[in-house]
Design an enzyme around this catalytic site. Structure first.
Site, short mmCIF file in Angstrom:
data_model
loop_
_atom_site.label_atom_id
_atom_site.label_comp_id
_atom_site.label_asym_id
_atom_site.label_seq_id
_atom_site.Cartn_x
_atom_site.Cartn_y
_atom_site.Cartn_z
N HIS A 128 58.48 39.89 20.09
CA HIS A 128 59.46 40.97 20.34
C HIS A 128 60.05 40.77 21.74
O HIS A 128 59.33 40.45 22.66
CB HIS A 128 58.72 42.32 20.27
CG HIS A 128 59.61 43.51 20.26
ND1 HIS A 128 60.25 43.98 21.38
CD2 HIS A 128 59.98 44.35 19.26
CE1 HIS A 128 60.97 45.05 21.06
NE2 HIS A 128 60.83 45.29 19.77
N CYS A 167 65.28 42.18 18.09
CA CYS A 167 65.43 43.63 18.27
C CYS A 167 66.75 43.90 18.97
O CYS A 167 66.89 43.64 20.17
CB CYS A 167 64.26 44.19 19.07
SG CYS A 167 64.44 45.95 19.40
N HIS A 195 64.71 44.10 13.96
CA HIS A 195 64.71 45.52 14.30
C HIS A 195 66.17 45.89 14.54
O HIS A 195 66.73 45.48 15.55
CB HIS A 195 63.94 45.78 15.60
CG HIS A 195 62.46 45.70 15.46
ND1 HIS A 195 61.59 45.94 16.52
CD2 HIS A 195 61.66 45.42 14.41
CE1 HIS A 195 60.35 45.81 16.10
NE2 HIS A 195 60.36 45.48 14.84
N ASP A 216 64.95 50.97 13.52
CA ASP A 216 64.08 51.10 14.69
C ASP A 216 64.11 52.55 15.14
O ASP A 216 64.23 53.45 14.31
CB ASP A 216 64.54 50.10 15.75
CG ASP A 216 63.42 49.71 16.70
OD1 ASP A 216 62.35 50.31 16.64
OD2 ASP A 216 63.65 48.80 17.51
N HIS A 217 64.02 52.78 16.40
CA HIS A 217 63.94 54.16 16.89
C HIS A 217 65.00 55.04 16.27
O HIS A 217 66.16 54.64 16.16
CB HIS A 217 64.13 54.21 18.40
CG HIS A 217 63.20 53.30 19.12
ND1 HIS A 217 63.36 52.99 20.44
CD2 HIS A 217 62.11 52.64 18.71
CE1 HIS A 217 62.40 52.17 20.81
NE2 HIS A 217 61.62 51.94 19.77
N TYR A 234 60.16 57.80 16.49
CA TYR A 234 59.59 57.50 15.18
C TYR A 234 59.44 58.70 14.25
O TYR A 234 58.47 58.81 13.52
CB TYR A 234 58.25 56.76 15.36
CG TYR A 234 58.47 55.33 15.81
CD1 TYR A 234 58.78 54.34 14.89
CD2 TYR A 234 58.41 54.98 17.15
CE1 TYR A 234 59.02 53.04 15.28
CE2 TYR A 234 58.64 53.67 17.57
CZ TYR A 234 58.94 52.71 16.62
OH TYR A 234 59.18 51.42 17.02
C1 DNO Z 1 59.00 50.17 20.07
C2 DNO Z 1 58.60 48.91 19.50
C3 DNO Z 1 57.67 48.14 20.40
C4 DNO Z 1 57.15 46.99 19.65
C5 DNO Z 1 56.28 46.10 20.43
C6 DNO Z 1 56.03 44.84 19.65
O1 DNO Z 1 59.44 51.00 19.39
O2 DNO Z 1 59.69 48.17 19.13
O3 DNO Z 1 56.64 48.96 20.81
O4 DNO Z 1 56.37 47.45 18.59
O5 DNO Z 1 56.83 45.78 21.63
O6 DNO Z 1 54.92 44.23 20.13
#
Ligand code: DNO
Length: 345
Positions: free
Chosen positions: A198, A236, A263, A308-309, A322
């Site tokens: 990531h 991401c 992501h 993602d978020h 989340y």
């Molecule tokens: C946040 C995530 C990160 C991700 C880690 C992967 O929302 O994208 O916490 O899980 O960095 O190791």
């Protein structure tokens, strides 16, 4: 592509039953949470997680994350044993049918924001980052808003860690990453797992801590450390996109065959090193979501993707970034975007 959704286990208010009802959802992204970073995950816990997902009609093929302990990133005398434990986790996950493992190599802090409930004009609130605000904070006084934060650090432990990283700097961090990869990737190859690092979020250093998974130049360097298809990326868009110098459409196309996990999330620039998270569609922010998906589909990309978020909308309260509602909207947007781009090829 396979659409997935992050699930934080039994304590997650977003239940498997709810996740399953999101149209076209194939599976969950999760982790074993009963072992501290560095420990070996029991086969029972892994099997139980898989069974819960499968019983709910969902696959369990992606793990996020198998955390990399600080001692590995620091490359100290505890690293070799911890790397061996890490390899054992990869073996066990492979045996259980996991296909992709997401991890990061960010020193001390995972993702970092200066505001958790940034109010938006439509009444939603979202995570936001303002570098000037972050620089005013003192990590030793716990003034940081860190949803990914490991609350188990003591002040002394944290001070000590920050000092150790000051000594190693970026180049040594690269070397420690190389040692890690040279041990882990052969195991991943053996058991058929795609490792997916990531990017650092945000993609720049702070508090004197080095951050290296940040941009195209460093991606090139990373992928060459171990040139194997199993040594890949979690692309991401919200993390990399926080730096407007990152040309995400170009990068998506260039690295398509090494992107195993996507992501997809949008952010809006509010100034230099200042951004807020927004709804997933292109129109809501500064990231060209359509362009990224098109670049991948043009390369016949096939991998796992997750929204993602999400923002907090419709009065939802929950784990920052989340909740259910906005991420579910993001998921259907992603499904629609892929359907359209794939059919128009
Ligand atoms: C946040 C995530 C990160 C991700 C880690 C992967 O929302 O994208 O916490 O899980 O960095 O190791």
């Amino acid at each position: 592509m396979k659409l997935t959704f992050r699930w934080y286990g039994d304590s997650d208010p977003v239940t498997l039953e709810k996740i399953r009802q999101i149209p076209t959802m194939s599976g969950i992204v999760s982790a074993v949470y009963d072992v501290a970073p560095g420990g070996v995950w029991s086969r029972e816990s892994i099997a139980e997680l898989k069974k819960k997902a499968n019983d709910a009609g969902l696959e369990f093929e992606v793990v996020e994350s198998v955390p990399v302990p600080e001692d590995i990133k620091l490359g100290n005398e505890k690293a070799p044993q911890l790397i061996e434990n890490y390899c054992e986790n990869i073996r066990r996950l492979g045996e259980a049918g996991v296909k992709c493992v997401c991890y990061n190599f960010m020193p001390v802090f995972d993702w970092l924001r200066s505001e958790l409930e940034h109010a938006q004009p439509d009444g939603a609130n979202a995570l936001a980052y303002d570098h000037a605000e972050v620089l005013k904070m003192d990590p030793l006084k716990s003034e940081l808003s860190l949803p990914g934060w490991d609350a188990s650090y003591t002040k002394e432990g944290l001070r000590d860690l920050l000092n150790q990283y000051k000594e190693i700097g970026e180049e040594q961090l690269w070397k420690n990453l190389e040692v890690f990869l040279k041990a882990v990737i052969p195991v991943a190859e053996e058991v058929g797992i795609k490792m997916a690092i990531h990017p650092d979020d945000p993609p720049w250093g702070m508090f004197g801590l080095p951050r290296i998974i940040t941009c195209e130049e460093n991606y090139d360097r990373f992928l060459k450390l171990v040139d194997s298809p199993n040594n890949g990326l979690t692309f991401c868009t919200g993390s990399l996109g926080a730096d407007p110098n990152n040309d995400l459409v170009k990068m998506a196309s260039k690295y398509a065959d090494r992107i195993h996990f996507l992501h997809l999330r949008n952010i809006k620039y509010d100034g230099d090193r200042c951004f807020e998270e927004v709804g997933h569609p292109t129109e809501c922010g500064s990231i060209d979501m359509f362009g990224i998906v098109k670049a991948l589909v043009d390369k016949d990309w096939d991998g796992y993707v997750r929204p993602d978020h999400g923002r907090m909308i419709w009065g939802e309260k929950g784990r920052y970034g989340y909740g259910l509602f906005d991420r579910a909207l993001g998921a259907t947007y992603i499904a629609g975007l892929f359907e359209a781009v794939e059919k128009l090829r």
